[in-house]
Scaffold this motif. Structure first.
Motif, PDB file in Angstrom:
ATOM      1  N   ASP A 149      83.273  53.397 -23.536  1.00  0.00           N
ATOM      2  CA  ASP A 149      84.017  52.201 -23.168  1.00  0.00           C
ATOM      3  C   ASP A 149      83.869  51.956 -21.659  1.00  0.00           C
ATOM      4  OD1 ASP A 149      85.733  50.128 -22.955  1.00  0.00           O
ATOM      5  OD2 ASP A 149      87.568  51.319 -23.190  1.00  0.00           O
ATOM      6  N   CYS A 152      84.479  64.782 -23.116  1.00  0.00           N
ATOM      7  CA  CYS A 152      85.627  64.719 -24.029  1.00  0.00           C
ATOM      8  C   CYS A 152      85.257  64.014 -25.329  1.00  0.00           C
ATOM      9  CB  CYS A 152      86.794  63.983 -23.387  1.00  0.00           C
ATOM     10  SG  CYS A 152      87.576  64.925 -22.085  1.00  0.00           S
ATOM     11  N   LYS A 153      84.544  62.929 -25.187  1.00  0.00           N
ATOM     12  CA  LYS A 153      84.145  62.162 -26.363  1.00  0.00           C
ATOM     13  C   LYS A 153      83.193  62.978 -27.238  1.00  0.00           C
ATOM     14  CE  LYS A 153      83.239  57.963 -28.375  1.00  0.00           C
ATOM     15  NZ  LYS A 153      84.088  56.825 -28.671  1.00  0.00           N
ATOM     16  N   ASN A 169      84.934  65.546 -29.092  1.00  0.00           N
ATOM     17  CA  ASN A 169      86.049  64.993 -29.848  1.00  0.00           C
ATOM     18  C   ASN A 169      87.414  65.373 -29.317  1.00  0.00           C
ATOM     19  OD1 ASN A 169      85.666  63.117 -31.808  1.00  0.00           O
ATOM     20  ND2 ASN A 169      84.629  64.599 -33.149  1.00  0.00           N
ATOM     21  N   THR A 174      90.073  64.004 -28.309  1.00  0.00           N
ATOM     22  CA  THR A 174      90.868  62.781 -28.196  1.00  0.00           C
ATOM     23  C   THR A 174      92.084  62.907 -29.104  1.00  0.00           C
ATOM     24  OG1 THR A 174      89.478  61.831 -29.911  1.00  0.00           O
ATOM     25  CG2 THR A 174      89.007  61.174 -27.654  1.00  0.00           C
ATOM     26  N   LYS A 176      94.016  61.949 -32.166  1.00  0.00           N
ATOM     27  CA  LYS A 176      93.720  61.306 -33.452  1.00  0.00           C
ATOM     28  C   LYS A 176      94.935  60.486 -33.874  1.00  0.00           C
ATOM     29  CE  LYS A 176      89.560  62.674 -34.496  1.00  0.00           C
ATOM     30  NZ  LYS A 176      89.359  63.631 -33.439  1.00  0.00           N
ATOM     31  N   SER A 178      92.935  49.528 -34.810  1.00  0.00           N
ATOM     32  CA  SER A 178      91.862  50.210 -34.072  1.00  0.00           C
ATOM     33  C   SER A 178      91.934  49.941 -32.570  1.00  0.00           C
ATOM     34  CB  SER A 178      90.498  49.795 -34.617  1.00  0.00           C
ATOM     35  OG  SER A 178      90.277  48.433 -34.342  1.00  0.00           O
ATOM     36  N   HIS A 203      91.975  52.868 -29.964  1.00  0.00           N
ATOM     37  CA  HIS A 203      90.921  52.878 -28.958  1.00  0.00           C
ATOM     38  C   HIS A 203      91.487  53.216 -27.574  1.00  0.00           C
ATOM     39  CE1 HIS A 203      86.788  52.044 -28.191  1.00  0.00           C
ATOM     40  NE2 HIS A 203      87.072  51.226 -27.194  1.00  0.00           N
ATOM     41  N   GLU A 251      91.973  56.763 -26.674  1.00  0.00           N
ATOM     42  CA  GLU A 251      90.798  57.626 -26.552  1.00  0.00           C
ATOM     43  C   GLU A 251      90.657  58.215 -25.161  1.00  0.00           C
ATOM     44  OE1 GLU A 251      87.162  55.821 -27.687  1.00  0.00           O
ATOM     45  OE2 GLU A 251      87.536  56.128 -29.833  1.00  0.00           O
TER      46      GLU A 251
END
Lengths: 425, 101
Positions: A100, A154-155, A158, A160, A162, A169, A173, A176
């Motif tokens: 992003d 981090c992405k 994973n 993040t 949940k 969404s 988002h 995240e």
């Protein structure tokens, strides 16, 4: 000759262009470029505050009395440009990772701001604006890269929050970035507040040898040479050399502007404007000289038609039609003047500034202005800048002259032999 | 109607070539629409519009693979412009290049 060129292309040009395509360098380049409109407009307020007119004129007196107010647009744009650049780098780097971009920009700014220590004054808590100016250029680059790399790692792993599936969404988002934001804020707080490490000073010290070197005569000759060297192979030397050198040039430029705004004399000779207005006149390789010679001596049909087609863009420093049209690219006739003219002009101009013949530069006019006008504006309205620019144009013309004549005779001979259709078509 | 995008370094020189291409297309009666962008805007321009073909200016051909990545995702043909055709006189050759692809 071709063999040498092929080797140079493989060994030098290709690695250099690969380097400039490196993801982080690309993000830095695009981030810096994104701030240029603010820098250009912001710098013009410096001319208004310090107009190049006699001090006893009414406008000069008005400007001096109101300098503080006149400079506010400059203070909030150009002066603190590291803030804008930081966002631009974070945005572009995140985008290149397909993360992003907005989160990338925001986290970068957060990391950068967290490296600065607020100060308490009577009026309240203040952030020293200087830290967002020239001293912030290198810190903001490094911190933007740090922030986006945290986001990426981090992405990838994973890390993040949940959200349950019922959560829309767009909301999910926005969560995240929570873990990376946490990591970045904690790390930066640890460095700045707990360990009291002043990143600004550390990073500035690391880069200071480079910054010192770039303002010396060898320091201006090297980028000038590399730019035209790459153009010989038809590759945009300006953008490749610029992606590496522009942060340093920008620091000179911002420091010069800061000195002016404090009523002091600027100290740096070679911000990017040095190359723009006194070296790359008519485009890289000072091809204004080539065009003037072609207008003077051009007899061959092809010389005439390509000169007509490329002379107007040349006035505005666009010379791709010359480089690819004549062509200059991989054309041995033009190697000597295309490299030699800029190097001589760099040397003459550097001494002119060093010896104080011309006022040092602190304004950035758009690069598409005709060079004498750009030179005049860049120095804050010093007429001697126009003289130096014209001297440089004469130098370029003299150096190109014999080679353009040689070129034209060759074209003429080809045309007379009727061999020109294939090339000129 | 063919839609062509020309990518160069700053979007300045490609505008010159774009004009040369349009002039040539008008002369030959070819329906063609051309735009020019600088490389920082290339990704957005490629991803957010429908192009029939993308042409890469010679001075940024070192970035060809990057641009090709964007173009491939959308299945658009992408070609390098031969250096000598990248000039105000290059219109005829360029048009041929487009028509042959």
């Amino acid at each position: 000759m071709n063999k040498i060129l092929d080797t140079l292309n493989d060994k030098v040009t290709q690695p250099l262009s690969k380097l400039s395509e490196q993801r982080h360098l690309r993000a830095v380049r695009d981030g810096v470029i994104s701030a240029i409109p603010l820098i250009i407009i912001g710098s013009f307020f410096l001319i208004i505050a310090f107009p190049p007119i006699p001090t006893n004129w009414a406008f000069h007196q008005w400007a001096t009395a109101h300098a503080l107010q006149i400079l506010i647009p400059y203070r909030l744009t150009f002066w603190i440009m590291s803030l804008y650049i930081c966002f631009g780098i974070g945005y572009n780097l995140a985008k290149s990772y397909e993360l992003d971009p907005l989160a990338g920009g925001q986290l970068s700014v957060a990391a950068f701001l967290l490296s600065i220590m607020p100060v308490t004054t009577k009026a309240g808590l203040m952030l020293p604006m200087e830290s967002l100016g020239s001293v912030g250029i290198f810190p903001c680059m490094i911190l933007a890269i740090f922030a986006v790399e945290v986001l990426r790692v981090c992405k990838k792993h994973n890390l993040t929050f949940k959200m349950p599936e019922q959560v829309p969404s767009s909301v999910a988002h926005s969560f995240e970035a929570i873990v990376p934001a946490g990591i970045i804020i904690l790390v930066m707080t640890l460095i700045n507040v707990v360990l009291k490490i002043n990143l600004e000073t550390v990073i500035q010290t690391l880069f200071s040898p480079l910054v010192k070197a770039g303002d010396t005569l060898p320091g201006v000759l090297v980028p000038a040479f590399l730019t035209v060297f790459l153009w010989i192979f038809g590759i945009s030397g300006d953008s490749i050399v610029g992606s590496i050198a522009r942060p340093i040039w920008l620091q000179y430029f911002t420091e010069n502007a800061e000195s002016m705004s404090k009523g002091q004399q600027p100290t740096h000779i070679a911000p990017e404007t040095f190359f723009q207005w006194f070296v790359s006149i008519g485009g890289s390789g000072a091809t204004i000289g080539l065009i003037i010679c072609a207008l003077l001596v051009g007899k061959a049909k092809y010389t005439k038609s390509i000169t007509r087609a490329s002379m107007i863009p040349a006035l505005f420093n666009i010379n791709e039609p010359i480089i690819f049209g004549f062509p200059v690219m991989l054309n041995p006739i033009f190697f000597i003047p295309f490299i030699g003219a800029p190097l001589v002009m760099v040397t003459v101009s550097w001494f002119a500034f060093k010896l104080g013949f011309v006022h040092l530069m602190f304004v950035q006019p758009p690069w598409t202005l005709p060079a004498p006008i750009g030179a005049f504006l860049a120095t804050g309205g010093d007429w001697r800048a126009i003289v130096l620019c014209l001297v440089d144009i004469v130098i370029a013309t003299v150096i190109y002259y014999p080679f353009v004549r040689m070129y034209d005779r060759q074209e003429l001979a080809k045309e007379q032999e009727g061999l020109s259709e294939e090339d000129a078509g | 109607m063919k839609k062509i995008l020309i990518v160069c370094s700053g979007g300045m020189s490609s505008a010159i070539v774009e004009k040369a291409l349009k002039t040539e297309a008008d002369k030959k009666g070819v329906e063609l629409e051309a735009s020019a962008v600088g490389s920082p805007q290339a990704q957005d321009a490629i991803e957010n519009n429908d192009w029939d073909m993308i042409l890469v200016a010679p001075q940024v051909r070192n970035r060809f693979d990057t641009f090709k990545g964007y173009a491939d995702k959308k299945g658009i043909t992408i070609e390098n412009i031969p250096p000598r055709d990248y000039s105000p006189l290059g219109g005829p050759h360029l048009l041929k290049l487009i028509e042959e692809s």
